[in-house]
Design an enzyme around this catalytic site. Structure first.
Site, PDB file in Angstrom:
ATOM      1  N   ALA A  66     -53.868-146.431 -37.243  1.00  0.00           N
ATOM      2  CA  ALA A  66     -55.308-145.910 -36.886  1.00  0.00           C
ATOM      3  C   ALA A  66     -54.925-144.403 -36.867  1.00  0.00           C
ATOM      4  O   ALA A  66     -53.794-143.975 -36.601  1.00  0.00           O
ATOM      5  CB  ALA A  66     -55.418-146.550 -35.498  1.00  0.00           C
ATOM      6  N   GLY A 111     -52.365-150.040 -37.186  1.00  0.00           N
ATOM      7  CA  GLY A 111     -53.440-150.455 -37.902  1.00  0.00           C
ATOM      8  C   GLY A 111     -53.390-150.753 -39.723  1.00  0.00           C
ATOM      9  O   GLY A 111     -54.189-151.688 -39.980  1.00  0.00           O
ATOM     10  N   GLU A 114     -51.661-154.379 -39.266  1.00  0.00           N
ATOM     11  CA  GLU A 114     -53.080-155.308 -38.728  1.00  0.00           C
ATOM     12  C   GLU A 114     -54.226-155.636 -39.949  1.00  0.00           C
ATOM     13  O   GLU A 114     -54.384-156.558 -40.056  1.00  0.00           O
ATOM     14  CB  GLU A 114     -53.654-154.537 -37.722  1.00  0.00           C
ATOM     15  CG  GLU A 114     -52.809-154.693 -36.229  1.00  0.00           C
ATOM     16  CD  GLU A 114     -53.357-153.558 -35.219  1.00  0.00           C
ATOM     17  OE1 GLU A 114     -53.701-152.454 -35.475  1.00  0.00           O
ATOM     18  OE2 GLU A 114     -53.368-154.187 -34.189  1.00  0.00           O
ATOM     19  N   GLU A 134     -46.909-148.617 -32.043  1.00  0.00           N
ATOM     20  CA  GLU A 134     -47.878-147.919 -31.129  1.00  0.00           C
ATOM     21  C   GLU A 134     -47.437-147.873 -29.660  1.00  0.00           C
ATOM     22  O   GLU A 134     -47.711-146.795 -29.218  1.00  0.00           O
ATOM     23  CB  GLU A 134     -49.203-148.988 -30.786  1.00  0.00           C
ATOM     24  CG  GLU A 134     -50.090-149.113 -31.948  1.00  0.00           C
ATOM     25  CD  GLU A 134     -49.531-150.323 -32.833  1.00  0.00           C
ATOM     26  OE1 GLU A 134     -48.597-150.688 -32.934  1.00  0.00           O
ATOM     27  OE2 GLU A 134     -50.635-150.561 -33.743  1.00  0.00           O
TER      28      GLU A 134
HETATM   29  N1  COA Z   1     -52.757-141.027 -37.951  1.00  0.00           N
HETATM   30  C1  COA Z   1     -53.143-139.800 -38.315  1.00  0.00           C
HETATM   31  N2  COA Z   1     -52.649-138.968 -39.288  1.00  0.00           N
HETATM   32  C2  COA Z   1     -51.258-139.530 -39.731  1.00  0.00           C
HETATM   33  C3  COA Z   1     -50.827-140.911 -39.325  1.00  0.00           C
HETATM   34  C4  COA Z   1     -51.791-141.494 -38.493  1.00  0.00           C
HETATM   35  N3  COA Z   1     -51.426-142.826 -38.089  1.00  0.00           N
HETATM   36  N4  COA Z   1     -49.791-140.894 -39.885  1.00  0.00           N
HETATM   37  C5  COA Z   1     -49.372-140.034 -40.642  1.00  0.00           C
HETATM   38  N5  COA Z   1     -50.519-139.181 -40.558  1.00  0.00           N
HETATM   39  C6  COA Z   1     -50.679-137.796 -41.282  1.00  0.00           C
HETATM   40  C7  COA Z   1     -49.550-136.519 -40.600  1.00  0.00           C
HETATM   41  O1  COA Z   1     -50.026-136.049 -39.577  1.00  0.00           O
HETATM   42  C8  COA Z   1     -49.498-135.654 -41.681  1.00  0.00           C
HETATM   43  O2  COA Z   1     -50.707-135.016 -41.628  1.00  0.00           O
HETATM   44  P1  COA Z   1     -50.460-133.312 -41.930  1.00  0.00           P
HETATM   45  O3  COA Z   1     -49.951-133.135 -43.202  1.00  0.00           O
HETATM   46  O4  COA Z   1     -51.811-132.825 -41.812  1.00  0.00           O
HETATM   47  O5  COA Z   1     -49.668-132.875 -40.974  1.00  0.00           O
HETATM   48  C9  COA Z   1     -49.743-136.544 -43.095  1.00  0.00           C
HETATM   49  O6  COA Z   1     -50.404-137.749 -42.572  1.00  0.00           O
HETATM   50  C10 COA Z   1     -48.243-137.021 -43.608  1.00  0.00           C
HETATM   51  O7  COA Z   1     -47.692-137.391 -42.772  1.00  0.00           O
HETATM   52  P2  COA Z   1     -45.891-137.182 -42.252  1.00  0.00           P
HETATM   53  O8  COA Z   1     -45.867-137.495 -40.820  1.00  0.00           O
HETATM   54  O9  COA Z   1     -45.915-135.616 -42.465  1.00  0.00           O
HETATM   55  O10 COA Z   1     -45.297-137.896 -43.288  1.00  0.00           O
HETATM   56  P3  COA Z   1     -43.589-138.348 -43.091  1.00  0.00           P
HETATM   57  O11 COA Z   1     -43.250-138.641 -44.584  1.00  0.00           O
HETATM   58  O12 COA Z   1     -42.579-137.492 -42.357  1.00  0.00           O
HETATM   59  O13 COA Z   1     -43.774-139.707 -42.000  1.00  0.00           O
HETATM   60  C11 COA Z   1     -44.394-141.560 -41.090  1.00  0.00           C
HETATM   61  C12 COA Z   1     -44.215-140.989 -42.334  1.00  0.00           C
HETATM   62  C13 COA Z   1     -45.410-143.053 -41.468  1.00  0.00           C
HETATM   63  C14 COA Z   1     -43.207-142.246 -40.649  1.00  0.00           C
HETATM   64  C15 COA Z   1     -45.437-140.733 -39.848  1.00  0.00           C
HETATM   65  O14 COA Z   1     -46.230-140.234 -40.637  1.00  0.00           O
HETATM   66  C16 COA Z   1     -45.776-141.525 -38.780  1.00  0.00           C
HETATM   67  O15 COA Z   1     -44.948-142.025 -38.103  1.00  0.00           O
HETATM   68  N6  COA Z   1     -47.019-142.106 -38.872  1.00  0.00           N
HETATM   69  C17 COA Z   1     -47.578-142.448 -37.830  1.00  0.00           C
HETATM   70  C18 COA Z   1     -47.360-144.037 -37.512  1.00  0.00           C
HETATM   71  C19 COA Z   1     -47.791-144.773 -36.538  1.00  0.00           C
HETATM   72  O16 COA Z   1     -47.438-144.352 -35.509  1.00  0.00           O
HETATM   73  N7  COA Z   1     -48.962-145.641 -36.695  1.00  0.00           N
HETATM   74  C20 COA Z   1     -49.732-146.015 -35.647  1.00  0.00           C
HETATM   75  C21 COA Z   1     -50.862-145.627 -35.222  1.00  0.00           C
HETATM   76  S1  COA Z   1     -51.719-146.451 -34.028  1.00  0.00           S
END
Ligand code: COA
Length: 260
Positions: A66, A111, A114, A134
């Site tokens: 999400a 999400g 999910e 989460e």
């Molecule tokens: N919501 C909003 N934005 C997200 C996102 C999410 N769930 N997951 C990734 N993004 C965005 C990042 O903020 C970044 O945006 P920016 O370039 O404007 O700063 C872009 O997507 C790329 O992500 P980044 O974190 O730089 O990539 P990465 O390869 O370093 O890491 C992940 C990849 C998946 C490990 C990391 O993005 C992450 O942990 N995301 C969240 C996962 C999560 O907690 N999901 C559950 C949400 S309820």
């Protein structure tokens, strides 16, 4: 920046639905949830579509969760509504009258997992990572994760994924029964389309019968489930496709299913 959060394309009778926010790793904001719901409603209503493949744009992610930026500003009531919005979509996917295959091309987190669990089948690239992180945000899964993961992989795996929050790789996800198949990343699309085309050539009403029976059976007792299966089985004898399938077998030829 304006964007089209969901793309659709037809390959024969297979509709490919792509979450299209690659810059944000296809994170699900409210607009994307709504666009996905509309895409699934359209696929459900279109008789030329016999199977749906759901995936994410770009090389890194199926869906990374999400949208955290959008959630950051929500009140409790808005958070509850966001959960209902997500759950409505996952339920729609799960209750689709035609098979939906989740093609997991990268991160399927929160999400994203999910959404993948709402699909009927899941094929993952060997490079994919899945999880319910989460807890690291001070949150819990809100789009059905605690419930679908429990039913799919059991209590121990659900508690581990949701309490620890660490992503697992595709091979481990396969061991836990979270994904059906794992294939080399370079072959993911071809393998998924091969499966989708095979399903698309099957009898649509029988496919729907299986989906209905499994959906109902997952939510009721054995007696009720068996009764439901019998009713669906009987119904198949009213279809042209059942005559065609059994006749083709007896005539040693390939069946040609019309969906009637
Ligand atoms: N919501 C909003 N934005 C997200 C996102 C999410 N769930 N997951 C990734 N993004 C965005 C990042 O903020 C970044 O945006 P920016 O370039 O404007 O700063 C872009 O997507 C790329 O992500 P980044 O974190 O730089 O990539 P990465 O390869 O370093 O890491 C992940 C990849 C998946 C490990 C990391 O993005 C992450 O942990 N995301 C969240 C996962 C999560 O907690 N999901 C559950 C949400 S309820």
């Amino acid at each position: 920046m304006s964007e089209t959060p969901v793309l659709t394309a037809d390959r024969g009778a297979v509709r490919v639905v792509t979450v299209n926010r690659p810059d944000k790793l296809n994170a699900l904001n409210a607009a994307t949830l709504d666009a996905l719901l509309a895409a699934f409603e359209a696929a459900a209503a279109d008789p030329s579509v016999r199977c749906v493949v759901l995936t994410g744009a770009g090389p890194k992610a199926f869906v990374a969760g999400a949208d955290i930026a959008e959630m950051n500003g929500l009140t409790a009531v808005q958070g509850r509504d966001f959960s209902l919005r997500g759950q409505k979509l996952m339920r729609r996917v799960e209750k689709m009258p035609k098979p939906v295959i989740g093609m997991i091309n990268g991160f399927a987190l929160g999400g994203g997992l999910e959404l993948a669990m709402g699909c009927h089948l899941r094929i993952a690239a060997d490079t994919a990572k899945v999880g319910q992180p989460e807890i690291n945000l001070g949150l819990i899964p809100g789009f059905g994760g605690t419930q679908r993961l429990l039913r799919l992989a059991g209590r121990a795996a659900t508690l581990e994924l949701c309490l620890v929050g660490a992503p697992i790789d595709a091979a481990r996800a396969r061991e836990l029964g979270i994904v059906n198949r794992v294939v080399p990343a370079a072959e993911l699309e071809a393998e998924t389309m091969k499966l989708a085309e095979q399903i698309a050539n099957s009898a649509p009403l029988a496919l729907r019968g299986v989906l209905d029976c499994v959906n109902v059976g997952g939510e009721c007792g054995i007696e009720e489930g068996l009764e439901y299966e019998t009713a669906q089985f009987g119904l198949m004898f009213a279809t042209q496709d059942m005559r065609e399938g059994t006749t083709a077998f007896l005539e040693r030829r390939k069946p040609n299913f019309s969906g009637q």
